[in-house]
Design a protein around this motif. Sequence first.
Motif, short mmCIF file in Angstrom:
data_model
loop_
_atom_site.label_atom_id
_atom_site.label_comp_id
_atom_site.label_asym_id
_atom_site.label_seq_id
_atom_site.Cartn_x
_atom_site.Cartn_y
_atom_site.Cartn_z
N GLN A 42 0.78 -1.24 0.04
CA GLN A 42 -0.06 0.07 0.00
C GLN A 42 0.84 1.23 0.25
O GLN A 42 0.48 2.13 -0.82
N LYS A 43 1.91 1.28 0.83
CA LYS A 43 2.77 2.14 0.59
C LYS A 43 3.49 2.36 -0.54
O LYS A 43 3.57 3.66 -0.88
N ALA A 44 4.02 1.16 -1.13
CA ALA A 44 4.81 1.62 -2.37
C ALA A 44 3.50 2.11 -3.72
O ALA A 44 4.00 3.01 -4.36
N LYS A 45 2.26 1.64 -3.07
CA LYS A 45 1.08 1.77 -4.23
C LYS A 45 0.99 3.50 -4.16
O LYS A 45 0.73 4.20 -4.99
N ALA A 46 1.03 3.98 -2.79
CA ALA A 46 0.79 5.34 -2.60
C ALA A 46 1.98 6.22 -2.93
O ALA A 46 1.75 7.11 -3.44
N LEU A 47 3.18 5.68 -2.73
CA LEU A 47 4.27 6.45 -3.36
C LEU A 47 4.19 6.43 -4.74
O LEU A 47 4.57 7.61 -5.23
N GLU A 48 3.78 5.35 -5.51
CA GLU A 48 3.78 5.41 -6.94
C GLU A 48 2.72 6.36 -7.27
O GLU A 48 2.85 7.30 -8.22
N ILE A 49 1.65 6.43 -6.68
CA ILE A 49 0.57 7.43 -6.81
C ILE A 49 1.13 8.98 -6.78
O ILE A 49 0.93 9.84 -7.54
N GLU A 50 1.87 9.02 -5.53
CA GLU A 50 2.41 10.37 -5.42
C GLU A 50 3.36 10.78 -6.50
O GLU A 50 3.55 11.98 -6.88
N ARG A 51 4.05 9.90 -6.65
CA ARG A 51 5.22 10.00 -7.61
C ARG A 51 4.63 10.51 -9.02
O ARG A 51 4.96 11.35 -9.83
#
Length: 459
Positions: free
Chosen positions: A89-98
């Motif tokens: 989820q964090k990676a997904k959120a970071l990807e979304i933020e990126r």
Amino acid sequence: VEPIAPKQNTDEQEAERKRELELQDALARQAAEKEAKLQKQQEELKKRQAHEALLKQQADDQLKALQAKQEAERKAEQERLQHEEEEKQKAKALEIERKKAQEAEKLRIKQEQKAAELRKQETLELQKEQVELKHWQTAINSNALADFKNYLRLYPKGKFADQAKQFVQVLENGEPQIPVWVQYKKQLIAIGSIAAFVLLIVIFNNIFNGKAEEATEEEVTDEAVTGEEDTDIPEFTEPEMMFVKGGTFTMGSTDGEADEKPTHQVTLSDFYIGKYEVTQKQWKAVMGTNPSNFKGDNLPVETVSWNDVQEFIKKLNAKTGKKYALPTEAQWEYAAGGGANNRTKWAGTNNENELKDYAWYDSNSGSTTHEVGTTKKANSLGIYDMSGNVWEWCLDWYDSGYYKNSPQKDPVNLTAASGRVLRGGSWNGYAKRCRSAYRSYRSPNYRDNLYGFRLTRTN
């Protein structure tokens, strides 16, 4: 015979009694043995039961330990899976933020490109207006039929087409030439293009309404270039200047914008530069007006064009007898970065996280200017607000490729171009635009509440 019989009976009885005793003893022994055997069996049973209980307890303990281990392993596995899910989820959120950041950066670049295109269009429009005004002023100065016809040929739908047609009609009919332009020739040459348009329109209206003789010089005022007149004129005090020892430094940036390259060595002579940006109080004391959008005596003056600043400097030098000027682009970058040694990326720091201690910019300004030199730290030379607050006009004309051919000693670009250099960023600018090496520019007659200035002075 009779006396002997009792003795025999007694012996028999004694023998019988002995047998009975022996039998009783045997029975007692048997009973005792049986009791002992039973007791031994009971003890063995107890031992066996105790051993079985111990084995059962050990088995129960082992089962509990196994169950606890399995539960711990289950929880650990559950936690691992939960941690993996959280990481996903964090990676997904970071990807979304990126992706958002990428989209935001793309949008910013697009907006900057659009703004640059708009500036380019504004510059082209301004150049076209200036060329048109030049043709019109030629016609006005000569008052010749051929020049008015030439204007109409070039600009059949121009700003002064209707007036030009009326002049052609007047001149073709042989009517007397209108001498009123001689009165305004000096004003048209001295003032900027926008003010000239205002004056011309006033004069045209007066001429063709029979009021040419009523037009006066007072109809063109400093309000066109310096704002509304301020009746509360403060006492004049000279700007506080900081001595900057000359030296050699590397101008430009290797990791900045294209126009910051190539980096090159520049050597500057000693000079003085304003400790603070010029304030509204100082502007009013010299000009008698305050054009600023954000009002406050100790706020930096803004909404002033490069041309407005030249008028201010002209009056300031006349008032003081000194030689104030705008800093050259090289002087400005040299002073902002801290001089020749231990130079900083921003004015005062190399750490973007510390920029808030030195500058007012988009992250902390609250969308307004702030009083000069009050709450932020000075850079290593003791100069305030060289990053942020307001963009600062420089003397140079802007040329994106100037660094390729810049002279080393006291460089200044005096070759006319579309805009004058602006440095330092503003209350509305990103951190990267507040860098000491960042370059921007605007048309010299452009005004905005982002733009102010500071002064330099020579002995």
